[in-house]
Each structure stands twice: as structure tokens, then as C-alpha cells.
Design a protein around this motif. Sequence first.
Motif, PDB file in Angstrom:
ATOM      1  N   ALA A 229       0.811  -1.220   0.000  1.00  0.00           N
ATOM      2  CA  ALA A 229       0.000   0.000   0.000  1.00  0.00           C
ATOM      3  C   ALA A 229       0.844   1.269   0.000  1.00  0.00           C
ATOM      4  O   ALA A 229       0.335   2.356  -0.279  1.00  0.00           O
ATOM      5  CB  ALA A 229      -0.916   0.010   1.222  1.00  0.00           C
ATOM      6  N   ARG A 232       1.385   3.143  -3.702  1.00  0.00           N
ATOM      7  CA  ARG A 232       0.271   3.516  -4.560  1.00  0.00           C
ATOM      8  C   ARG A 232       0.180   5.030  -4.693  1.00  0.00           C
ATOM      9  O   ARG A 232       0.360   5.760  -3.717  1.00  0.00           O
ATOM     10  CB  ARG A 232      -1.047   3.005  -3.984  1.00  0.00           C
ATOM     11  CG  ARG A 232      -1.180   1.505  -3.936  1.00  0.00           C
ATOM     12  CD  ARG A 232      -2.571   1.135  -3.454  1.00  0.00           C
ATOM     13  NE  ARG A 232      -2.583  -0.189  -2.860  1.00  0.00           N
ATOM     14  CZ  ARG A 232      -3.592  -0.667  -2.153  1.00  0.00           C
ATOM     15  NH1 ARG A 232      -4.666   0.083  -1.939  1.00  0.00           N
ATOM     16  NH2 ARG A 232      -3.532  -1.882  -1.645  1.00  0.00           N
ATOM     17  N   SER A 234      -1.519   8.698  -4.920  1.00  0.00           N
ATOM     18  CA  SER A 234      -2.686   9.288  -4.255  1.00  0.00           C
ATOM     19  C   SER A 234      -3.162  10.494  -5.047  1.00  0.00           C
ATOM     20  O   SER A 234      -2.355  11.320  -5.489  1.00  0.00           O
ATOM     21  CB  SER A 234      -2.328   9.713  -2.826  1.00  0.00           C
ATOM     22  OG  SER A 234      -1.996   8.589  -2.029  1.00  0.00           O
ATOM     23  N   ASP A 289     -10.394   2.549  -1.513  1.00  0.00           N
ATOM     24  CA  ASP A 289      -9.061   2.016  -1.796  1.00  0.00           C
ATOM     25  C   ASP A 289      -8.450   1.680  -0.435  1.00  0.00           C
ATOM     26  O   ASP A 289      -7.882   2.530   0.237  1.00  0.00           O
ATOM     27  CB  ASP A 289      -8.222   3.071  -2.530  1.00  0.00           C
ATOM     28  CG  ASP A 289      -6.781   2.641  -2.733  1.00  0.00           C
ATOM     29  OD1 ASP A 289      -6.460   1.460  -2.472  1.00  0.00           O
ATOM     30  OD2 ASP A 289      -5.960   3.490  -3.123  1.00  0.00           O
ATOM     31  N   HIS A 290      -8.615   0.424  -0.031  1.00  0.00           N
ATOM     32  CA  HIS A 290      -8.174   0.007   1.311  1.00  0.00           C
ATOM     33  C   HIS A 290      -6.647  -0.090   1.363  1.00  0.00           C
ATOM     34  O   HIS A 290      -6.040  -0.817   0.578  1.00  0.00           O
ATOM     35  CB  HIS A 290      -8.785  -1.342   1.683  1.00  0.00           C
ATOM     36  CG  HIS A 290     -10.265  -1.306   1.877  1.00  0.00           C
ATOM     37  ND1 HIS A 290     -10.859  -0.743   2.982  1.00  0.00           N
ATOM     38  CD2 HIS A 290     -11.276  -1.769   1.097  1.00  0.00           C
ATOM     39  CE1 HIS A 290     -12.172  -0.859   2.891  1.00  0.00           C
ATOM     40  NE2 HIS A 290     -12.456  -1.477   1.752  1.00  0.00           N
ATOM     41  N   ARG A 291      -6.052   0.609   2.319  1.00  0.00           N
ATOM     42  CA  ARG A 291      -4.599   0.584   2.473  1.00  0.00           C
ATOM     43  C   ARG A 291      -4.188   0.198   3.890  1.00  0.00           C
ATOM     44  O   ARG A 291      -3.036   0.405   4.283  1.00  0.00           O
ATOM     45  CB  ARG A 291      -4.020   1.954   2.115  1.00  0.00           C
ATOM     46  CG  ARG A 291      -4.361   2.397   0.699  1.00  0.00           C
ATOM     47  CD  ARG A 291      -3.640   3.666   0.305  1.00  0.00           C
ATOM     48  NE  ARG A 291      -3.999   4.073  -1.050  1.00  0.00           N
ATOM     49  CZ  ARG A 291      -3.361   5.014  -1.734  1.00  0.00           C
ATOM     50  NH1 ARG A 291      -2.342   5.676  -1.188  1.00  0.00           N
ATOM     51  NH2 ARG A 291      -3.752   5.322  -2.965  1.00  0.00           N
ATOM     52  N   SER A 311      -6.636   4.802   4.328  1.00  0.00           N
ATOM     53  CA  SER A 311      -7.401   4.409   3.144  1.00  0.00           C
ATOM     54  C   SER A 311      -8.011   5.621   2.448  1.00  0.00           C
ATOM     55  O   SER A 311      -8.224   6.666   3.062  1.00  0.00           O
ATOM     56  CB  SER A 311      -8.484   3.403   3.523  1.00  0.00           C
ATOM     57  OG  SER A 311      -7.886   2.208   3.991  1.00  0.00           O
TER      58      SER A 311
END
Length: 322
Positions: A229, A232, A234, A289-291, A311
Motif C-alpha cells: 500500500a 500507490r 494518491s 481504496d483500502h490501504r 485508506s
Amino acid sequence: MSRTSEGRLPVIVRERERLTDDIVRLTLGPADGAPLPAWTPGAHIDLVLGPCALVRQYSLCGDPRDRTSWRVAVLREAGGRGGSVFVHDQVREGLVLEASSPRNHFELETAGRYVFIAGGIGVTPIVPMLAAADAAGAAWSLTYGARGRDALAFAGEAATYGDRVRLHAHDESGPIDLPAALGEPDPTALVYCCGPEPLLAAVEDHLALTPGWSPRQLRTERFAPRSDALDRPSTPFEVELRRTGVRVQVAADQSVLEAVRAAGVVVESSCAEGTCGTCETAVLGGRVDHRDAILDDDERAANDVMFLCVSRAADGELVLDL
């Protein structure tokens, strides 16, 4: 039990034990003598540490039936953020600290068999699971590894369970032998793993790639954010706070937690890295968008909660129960 304005409760350090050169165990009791909040195996608490009020999470490793004391074990991390160093250098018997009520995102679920795999200090949430599984008459095994035998802080307690426990010293025999630890594939089993990220990733990969096993059988607790994560990209997005109708803009370099707090909404939080679960919030609309390092694949697919500290929105907008 009296609580602070932040909802925390005062606890007193009753006992401080050195288990290894770099692990100490604290026994905490209620400062006012009232029963402590109940907990279940796998739970953790926040402790507020030091003059800068550092908040750190520690798994409970005592007996859930004991409402008079909590036990936590703390690994000294010289390169960490200061909490563990404070515990090792400053915390003494008689000191009063603030603690949260227990939270549990690592519950011991019902299963036909349990496979426990622990690395280093990651054994702490698993210790009370062993007692619970044993009391229930369940079939289980534990593989418990550390860099050397002198770092196996809970070896004595684990060894009382006999040949269901394998102790593993990395400096003697290398990484844990996962096929041996897991045994034959068993669709009725649940695998509980806690420890450093390389161990968790190796177990995930093994279950995904071995016929007869499934990643859905794995339950983990992480001490650090998921590595997948961190990289990614943002982008900005908008959040609607359904209870008030307020719309909040979240910048690319800003968390949802920071944005809603800037809008005057009070949200409790602790770790700010998606590992403790304090800022869990219900999602009423939009895709997340689960982080975090907490939810499993099924829970992420349900899309009904998120952790505001890490997230984000997957496609432009979220509606939250705030």
C-alpha cells in the motif's frame, strides 16, 4: 472506572519483568481498583507513553479471565519512534499510565484445527489463543521462531504444551520451514500468524501457491503498514459526511482523517498508519481504496468500513457515517 477526556483509563505498573535482553513484560492494574474492561485473545490496547504522549499499541498476553490485571510485552526498537525505548528506559513499577479499552481485529474464530505461527514479539497475541484453543479441546500446533534461542521470550510458557509446540532459532536453522509448520493442507483449519512482514508475506504466498490451502484461511496481525500500500499513487477526492451534510476535500498529500479533523469533526485515532483500528468508520457510499493492514479480502470486498488514517477513495468520492 474513571476515564480521561479522551476515553482512556489510568493503569498502574504493578510489575516489570525482563524476559530477554530486549523484551520486558509489564503487568498493569487499574489505578482505582475497579475491574478492568474485558478482552478476548488477540486483543490489543493503546498505551500513552512519555512526556510527548506517544500512543503505541501492544497485544495483551495474559489471562482474559483476570479482570484485575493486563500483561503486555514490549520489544526495544532502537530505530523505532521512541515508545519502546521509553518503556525500557523510563517505565518502572508504580508508574501510572493511560490506556485505551481493548480492541480486537485478530479474533480467535471457530475452526476444525488451528495452525499458529509466530515470529519474535509476534507471539504475544497468540499466547492467550493457545490457552483458549487448549481449553476448548481443539487441535492446534504452534511454530514459534526468533533470531536465536535467547530471544524466544515465551519459550517456557509455550513448552508446557509439549510436542504441539516447535521452537525455532533462525541463527541455528534459517527461516521457519513453512511446509512443516503448516502440515498437510486442511480446509477446516485456520492459520494465525503474527510477526515481521517477511514472515507474514511468506505464509500468504505459501497458502496461495499450495494446492489444498487458501489465503482465506489466514488470519494475520501486522505491526507495520502493508508494503503493497505504500507505493500507490494518491489523488484528490471528496468526502461527504452524511450526518452533517458537509462535503470535505481531501488533498493528494492529506489523509481522510486529517481532512475531516480540519473540518471540525472529532475522530478518535491512534497509530495513523492503518494497524490499530481506532479510526474505523462506516462507509455509506463510494468505493474504498483500502490501504490498512487489518481487513481481510472479504472484509475489503464488503466495502462497509474503512480506516481514515490511510485508506482513500477508489474512484472520486466517499460517503461516510460522520
